[in-house]
Design a protein around this motif. Structure first.
Motif, mmCIF file in Angstrom:
data_model
loop_
_atom_site.group_PDB
_atom_site.id
_atom_site.type_symbol
_atom_site.label_atom_id
_atom_site.label_comp_id
_atom_site.label_asym_id
_atom_site.label_seq_id
_atom_site.Cartn_x
_atom_site.Cartn_y
_atom_site.Cartn_z
ATOM 1 N N HIS A 153 -3.414 -33.799 -9.582
ATOM 2 C CA HIS A 153 -3.721 -32.741 -8.622
ATOM 3 C C HIS A 153 -5.227 -32.474 -8.587
ATOM 4 O O HIS A 153 -5.742 -31.591 -9.278
ATOM 5 C CB HIS A 153 -2.961 -31.464 -8.969
ATOM 6 C CG HIS A 153 -1.477 -31.632 -9.012
ATOM 7 N ND1 HIS A 153 -0.751 -32.164 -7.965
ATOM 8 C CD2 HIS A 153 -0.573 -31.343 -9.977
ATOM 9 C CE1 HIS A 153 0.531 -32.189 -8.284
ATOM 10 N NE2 HIS A 153 0.668 -31.702 -9.503
ATOM 11 N N GLN B 25 -3.093 -34.765 -15.475
ATOM 12 C CA GLN B 25 -1.962 -35.645 -15.771
ATOM 13 C C GLN B 25 -1.132 -35.901 -14.523
ATOM 14 O O GLN B 25 -0.657 -37.012 -14.299
ATOM 15 C CB GLN B 25 -1.096 -35.006 -16.848
ATOM 16 C CG GLN B 25 0.182 -35.746 -17.157
ATOM 17 C CD GLN B 25 0.948 -35.089 -18.269
ATOM 18 O OE1 GLN B 25 0.557 -35.181 -19.412
ATOM 19 N NE2 GLN B 25 2.037 -34.420 -17.941
ATOM 20 N N GLU B 26 -0.946 -34.877 -13.720
ATOM 21 C CA GLU B 26 -0.106 -35.003 -12.526
ATOM 22 C C GLU B 26 -0.879 -35.469 -11.293
ATOM 23 O O GLU B 26 -0.294 -35.700 -10.244
ATOM 24 C CB GLU B 26 0.602 -33.674 -12.236
ATOM 25 C CG GLU B 26 1.505 -33.208 -13.355
ATOM 26 C CD GLU B 26 2.594 -34.222 -13.703
ATOM 27 O OE1 GLU B 26 3.147 -34.859 -12.781
ATOM 28 O OE2 GLU B 26 2.889 -34.380 -14.902
ATOM 29 N N THR C 162 -2.246 -28.275 -25.003
ATOM 30 C CA THR C 162 -2.302 -28.711 -23.615
ATOM 31 C C THR C 162 -2.753 -27.540 -22.751
ATOM 32 O O THR C 162 -2.164 -26.471 -22.790
ATOM 33 C CB THR C 162 -0.922 -29.204 -23.135
ATOM 34 O OG1 THR C 162 -0.505 -30.278 -23.974
ATOM 35 C CG2 THR C 162 -0.977 -29.683 -21.701
ATOM 36 N N PRO D 32 -4.065 -25.913 -18.782
ATOM 37 C CA PRO D 32 -3.741 -26.091 -17.364
ATOM 38 C C PRO D 32 -4.508 -27.272 -16.746
ATOM 39 O O PRO D 32 -3.950 -28.029 -15.952
ATOM 40 C CB PRO D 32 -4.163 -24.767 -16.731
ATOM 41 C CG PRO D 32 -3.992 -23.771 -17.832
ATOM 42 C CD PRO D 32 -4.420 -24.510 -19.075
ATOM 43 N N MET E 218 -2.808 -30.533 -17.635
ATOM 44 C CA MET E 218 -1.576 -30.742 -16.858
ATOM 45 C C MET E 218 -1.891 -31.161 -15.425
ATOM 46 O O MET E 218 -1.244 -32.047 -14.874
ATOM 47 C CB MET E 218 -0.716 -29.475 -16.861
ATOM 48 C CG MET E 218 -0.185 -29.109 -18.236
ATOM 49 S SD MET E 218 0.731 -30.439 -19.049
ATOM 50 C CE MET E 218 2.060 -30.692 -17.904
ATOM 51 N N ALA E 219 -2.888 -30.534 -14.810
ATOM 52 C CA ALA E 219 -3.255 -30.890 -13.434
ATOM 53 C C ALA E 219 -3.778 -32.320 -13.369
ATOM 54 O O ALA E 219 -3.441 -33.078 -12.454
ATOM 55 C CB ALA E 219 -4.307 -29.910 -12.908
ATOM 56 N N GLN F 260 0.339 -27.471 -13.158
ATOM 57 C CA GLN F 260 1.164 -28.673 -13.293
ATOM 58 C C GLN F 260 1.806 -29.067 -11.976
ATOM 59 O O GLN F 260 1.949 -30.244 -11.674
ATOM 60 C CB GLN F 260 2.244 -28.435 -14.347
ATOM 61 C CG GLN F 260 3.107 -29.649 -14.592
ATOM 62 C CD GLN F 260 4.094 -29.429 -15.728
ATOM 63 O OE1 GLN F 260 4.117 -28.380 -16.355
ATOM 64 N NE2 GLN F 260 4.908 -30.418 -15.991
ATOM 65 N N GLU F 261 2.179 -28.086 -11.169
ATOM 66 C CA GLU F 261 2.858 -28.369 -9.907
ATOM 67 C C GLU F 261 1.898 -28.516 -8.729
ATOM 68 O O GLU F 261 2.318 -28.783 -7.612
ATOM 69 C CB GLU F 261 3.884 -27.269 -9.612
ATOM 70 C CG GLU F 261 4.987 -27.177 -10.642
ATOM 71 C CD GLU F 261 5.778 -28.472 -10.778
ATOM 72 O OE1 GLU F 261 6.031 -29.144 -9.762
ATOM 73 O OE2 GLU F 261 6.145 -28.825 -11.920
#
Length: 194
Positions: A40, A37-38, A29, A31, A34-35, A3-4
């Motif tokens: 990355h 979505q952000e 959800t 990993p 999340m990646a 995510q980060e």
């Protein structure tokens, strides 16, 4: 870590420590989701190409990483997921919404063009209008963007129908007061500009 955007940590966890890359949380959800979505891209490439993450694994509402990237307007991420990772462009949420429809709804024209011209997205796939039950397609949304307001809740990540208008701007719809409150930080500037 995904995510980060911590690519090296993701690689270490997956390849050296044996982390399950397709392990999902309570709403399914992953990993990879999340990646995506952000936005990355490096993390997405690492998860799919090096660690074997399932590119089309959906959340419990049917939204895939590609759907979320398209909704959020991450054009480069959409291209990466489709061209490099083999994401299915026509996968539908439980409400029947595709990445093409959600990108049309959000006004992401470059993503719409890419999905149609280079990725084979089905332009004539339709979802029922929640009030009339008549079919609404991405082509309909392109002609009349207001139709998109009936397709989905305006909070990113929610694929329920947006039945209630925002009282401030009356241009975006939400499925519930909870979704509207959750989206307020992102929406307030646009709402107050109307």
């Amino acid at each position: 870590a995904a995510q980060e955007g911590h690519e090296v940590v993701v690689r270490t966890l997956a390849k050296e420590c044996g982390a399950a890359v397709n392990q999902a949380d309570k709403d399914c959800t992953t990993p990879l989701f999340m990646a995506a979505q952000e936005g990355h891209e490096a993390v997405v490439r690492t998860l799919v190409k090096e660690c074997g993450a399932a590119v089309n694994q959906a959340k419990n509402d049917g939204a895939t990483p590609l759907f979320m990237a398209a909704q959020r307007g991450h054009e480069a991420m959409v291209r990466t997921l489709v061209k490099e990772c083999g994401a299915d462009v026509n996968t539908k949420t439980l409400q029947g919404v595709t990445p093409l429809i959600v990108s049309s709804q959000q006004g992401h024209n470059k993503i719409v063009k890419f999905l149609v011209k280079h990725a084979g997205a089905e332009v004539h796939h339709s979802v029922p209008h929640p009030h009339t039950q008549q079919p609404v397609t991405a082509a309909d949304v392109a002609k009349d963007p207001k139709l998109a307001l009936f397709l989905q809740c305006g909070r990113p990540g929610c694929s329920k129908h947006g039945a209630k208008k925002c009282a401030g701007c009356e241009t975006i719809r939400y499925c519930s007061a909870e979704c509207q409150r959750a989206h307020w930080k992102e929406h307030k500037a646009a709402c107050r500009a109307v």
